[in-house]
Scaffold this active site. Structure first.
Site, short mmCIF file in Angstrom:
data_model
loop_
_atom_site.label_atom_id
_atom_site.label_comp_id
_atom_site.label_asym_id
_atom_site.label_seq_id
_atom_site.Cartn_x
_atom_site.Cartn_y
_atom_site.Cartn_z
N GLU A 502 0.34 -1.25 -0.45
CA GLU A 502 0.38 0.13 0.02
C GLU A 502 0.82 1.51 -0.36
O GLU A 502 0.57 2.11 0.91
CB GLU A 502 -1.53 -0.11 1.30
CG GLU A 502 -2.41 -1.12 0.85
CD GLU A 502 -3.48 -0.44 2.04
OE1 GLU A 502 -3.15 0.41 2.87
OE2 GLU A 502 -3.94 -1.34 2.17
N GLY A 503 2.41 1.41 -0.61
CA GLY A 503 2.84 2.59 -0.89
C GLY A 503 4.10 2.20 0.04
O GLY A 503 3.85 2.31 1.29
#
Length: 851
Positions: A502-503
């Site tokens: 997620e990043g």
């Protein structure tokens, strides 16, 4: 001479006061004019001094003339600004415009409105949500055998797969009218937090269908027909969703994906139709090996103009049933012995009708906007909840272990070196829980906090890494030796997963938090950019003029505030809270003004090149993050009714965060490219030097003592994780052993005195107890109490061992046993069958250790 000094102080002090209060231009001009008249009547300055003051006030009056100001000042500045303004891609613009600005905007402005934050209702669960936590979630945690999952099966057992489907664990974000639970963001977070304390694998399996994926995208953007067909199936577990974004050649740079979709004519369900021929190769896709429905991100082109005049549509998202010809899935990655279903998924010449685009034709090319808008919410829920649950379990077992484990005739939790570590674990866990709770609450109030979601994801997962390291250090060999009795190893291995997904954290810190926040959260920068890009030049001039002079006023105000708050150490700063936490509110005000001032200085001197100065922008992002986290800590303390026993935790968290903010400010100025500007900033921000200190030893001793006994502060800190004593739960077993240890301490003290006095001479613990009973040092009941305690403590501190031959044998532990057909079984079937190990060849399978 005295008169000249007096008037100098009047003008300088007045200017600082006006800027501090952010007085508007017209009012400030009136005050300056009055001061000038008084000076001319009663002052004794020379001719040059008089000319300077008169010219300055006259200049203020000219700036009050809108036409003069816009033509002589704003228009030339706007021309220069347009030349300096860097080009912005559509994807960058969509990312900037995603979500809302919330408390982060207050902090970026330099004058946070505490009344606004404190008036926000404390996040609460509904009766239905609490019942779900107390019922199905509690029961699920009791079903989990993490050693079986992570080592023996490499997957969830069939009964847990079915339970997740039957009870709606995959449907927390789906509306009730489609058969979902329709839970709040807080409930979603609480469920994941509780499960993650028992198993990272189970928590990850639950998280994905309730985060970025087909359900969320369908709910937000799907057509009525798409929602009516797919959402009930997803809610019942008839379809297992996954979302394919990451390409083999595109990781963090997600917009550079090479997966393609070409609009063409083809046959679908026996009929010729206009559709999309897809080719893709994705990896790291959670639930892909068992998925039945893929949400696919790809770049859409229409070379034959079958959809219209446009040829390149850009990133688009479509639904792809995984049983279509050309789709390949089922193989798995093996993420650090945490075997949630994750793997590659590819497609070759897969044809789908245009109606499979999520939202229909109209949403072609809107995929990136859809993704960043959904990720804005999901990123501040799933991973922060999972890692906070792990941290809560970590402090629970570490505090108990520190009390029951003895060395040198003393609980290890009483050694100062370990007390420091326990305090650090507790303080970080309090911070993690506070910011998780506050940000989820903001989502439930209708916010889509894009910058806070990046702050929370990065800092909570980083703190989880630090907590995990500390927990392992205290446990020593107990945490290292894998086996059924090891309650730390798999959670420790899982931490890098949360850091990466997620990043990736390095990118999130160096590019997203400040890179997005500097434009999105600043009160005027985005307005200036939009005004400069306005095709109506005259309207753009008016808008730019308003933003420009508002920006100038903001800079002057923050300079005055930073200087005054630095000189006075914020002691005269008005905040709406009294009591022991008042000073922390005041210090956040100070660092908010300082951060805002440094940000404007950085943007003014470096312009668009600032985003390439990742070391500098990373530090600026840290400052914003630390004051956001400290705000969450204070809000949590207020929401819980100011329990004074928690005050040491609050003080530790605030001191730790504000000290770090101070040091990041120092390092920004130390590395600021323009040294003259850096020197001026240092005078304004640290007029009395760096004065803030990290948490003291005395404070950390207090916290450690709260954690190694069953205090109310400890109870509140670990609230929300699985604590039922089912005979296997390490949190409950250690809690029980801690209580027995405390109750037995007078008996152990009596026994040690008898050993010291030579009454008892045996070294064996059981014989010592027997001799103590025989010598009348202990009663038979007291001896039985110590034997029970010793048995429980030894059961806890004992580690697993294995036969050497078993360690040498190749095996299939961790090989994914669930086929697509098994996972596709609906909720109405009795169970999910587990076929033989078949997804990976034996030579690719990790070794199996049998107990």
């Amino acid at each position: 001479m005295l008169s000249t000094i007096f008037w100098f102080l009047v003008f300088v002090g007045g200017a600082i006061a006006l800027a501090y209060r952010r007085t508007d231009l017209r009012s400030a001009t009136m005050v300056a004019s009055g001061a000038l008249v008084a000076y001319l009547l009663f002052g004794d300055g020379g001719f040059i001094w008089n000319v300077i003051l008169i010219a300055g006030v006259a200049g203020l009056w000219m700036l009050n003339n809108d036409e003069f100001r816009r033509e002589r000042v704003t228009r030339p500045v706007l021309g220069i600004y347009r030349k300096l303004l860097p080009n912005m891609s559509d994807t960058e613009r969509e990312a900037l415009e995603a979500g809302t600005v919330w408390w982060d905007g207050e902090l970026f402005g330099g004058t946070p409105n505490w009344n606004k934050l404190l008036a926000t209702p404390a996040p609460t669960l509904s009766a239905e949500e609490q019942a779900f936590l107390d019922g199905p979630v509690e029961e699920l945690c009791g079903m989990i055998d993490d050693w079986q999952i992570t080592h023996e099966l490499g997957d969830l057992p069939p009964e847990i797969w079915q339970y997740l489907k039957d009870k709606g664990f995959f449907a927390m974000i789906i509306p009730k009218k489609y058969g979902g639970l329709e839970f709040s963001a807080l409930a979603h977070s609480e469920v994941l937090m509780k499960v993650s304390g028992a198993s990272a694998t189970v928590a990850s399996t639950i998280a994905v269908p309730n985060s970025l994926g087909p359900a969320e995208l369908l709910h937000q953007y799907g057509t009525t027909e798409q929602k009516d067909h797919y959402l009930p199936r997803l809610a019942r577990g008839e379809d297992i969703p996954c979302f394919g974004l990451t390409s083999n050649r595109a990781g963090s740079d997600a917009t550079s994906l090479t997966d393609s979709g070409i609009v063409c004519k083809g046959e679908f369900d026996g009929e010729e139709t206009i559709g999309i021929r897809l080719n893709w190769n994705k990896r790291y896709i959670t639930l892909a090996p068992v998925s039945t429905l893929l949400g696919l991100a790809f770049k859409l082109r229409d070379p034959d103009h079958l959809m219209g005049d446009k040829e390149d549509y850009g990133i688009t998202v479509a639904l792809v049933p995984t049983d279509l010809p050309g789709v390949t899935n089922g193989r798995r990655h093996y993420p650090l012995n945490v075997p949630f279903q994750n793997g590659p998924i590819s497609g070759e010449d897969v044809f789908i009708p245009l109606s499979y685009i999520i939202g229909g034709w109209d949403m072609a090319g809107q995929g990136w906007r859809m993704l960043v808008e959904c990720l804005t919410v999901g990123r501040c829920i799933s991973l922060p909840a999972n890692t906070t649950g792990g941290a809560k379990a970590g402090i629970a077992v570490t505090g108990s272990y520190g009390r029951v484990r003895r060395q040198f005739n003393m609980p290890v939790g009483r050694f100062e070196g370990i007390q420091k570590v326990i305090a650090r674990i507790a303080g970080k866990t309090y911070t993690m829980d506070a910011v998780r709770n506050m940000t989820a609450g903001a989502v439930d109030l209708g916010e889509a906090p894009s910058v806070p979601s990046a702050i929370v994801k990065y800092h909570v997962t980083e703190m989880a890494r630090e907590v995990s390291n500390d927990v392992m250090d205290v446990h020593g060999g107990k945490g290292i030796m894998l086996g059924p009795k090891n309650y730390l190893g798999r959670a420790y291995q899982a931490v890098p997963i949360s850091i990466t997904v997620e990043g990736a954290n390095i990118l999130t810190r160096s590019m997203i938090i400040y890179g997005q926040g500097a434009i999105r959260c600043h009160p005027f920068v985005l307005k200036e950019m939009k005004a400069a890009a306005n095709p109506d030049t005259e309207q753009g001039l008016v808008e730019f003029d308003d933003a420009l002079f508002g920006h100038i006023g903001l800079v002057l105000g923050n300079a005055a505030r930073a200087f005054w708050l630095g000189v006075t150490r914020s002691q005269y700063c008005d905040v709406p809270v009294n009591g022991p936490t008042r000073r922390y509110y005041q210090q956040i005000n100070r660092y908010s003004a300082a951060f805002a001032l440094v940000s404007d200085a950085a943007m003014a001197t470096m312009g668009g090149s600032l985003k390439k100065k990742e070391m500098l922008s990373g530090r600026l992002g840290d400052i914003l993050s630390y004051i956001y986290l400290a705000s969450a800590v204070l809000k949590r303390f207020e929401d819980q009714g100011r329990p004074m026993e928690d005050l040491p935790l609050v003080e530790w968290a605030c001191r730790d965060l504000l000290y770090k903010a101070q040091e990041r400010l120092h390092n920004v100025m130390r590395n600021f490219p323009n040294r003259w500007v850096a020197a001026a900033l240092r005078v304004l921000i640290f007029p009395r030097g760096r004065l803030y200190h990290a948490p003291s030893d005395r404070l950390e001793h207090k916290i450690a003592e709260l954690m190694v006994r069953p205090s109310d502060a400890r109870k509140r800190l670990i609230d929300g994780i699985y604590q039922t004593n089912d005979g296997r739960n390490p949190v409950a077993l250690l809690e029980e052993a801690m209580r027995l240890t405390i109750a037995a301490e007078p008996l152990e003290k009596r026994l040690r005195r008898a050993i010291r006095d030579g009454v008892i001479k045996e070294s064996n613990a059981h014989q010592q107890i027997a001799d103590a009973v025989a010598q009348g040092v202990l009663t038979e009941a007291e001896g039985g109490q110590l034997r029970e305690l010793d048995a429980k403590v030894m059961a806890i501190i004992t580690v697993d061992d294995f036969d050497s031959a078993d360690l040498a044998k190749p095996g299939v532990a961790g090989t994914p046993p669930a086929s697509k057909q098994a996972a596709r079984k609906g909720a109405d079937e009795e169970s999910v069958s587990v076929p033989p190990q078949a997804a990976l060849p034996v030579d690719e399978a990790p070794p199996r250790i049998t107990h």
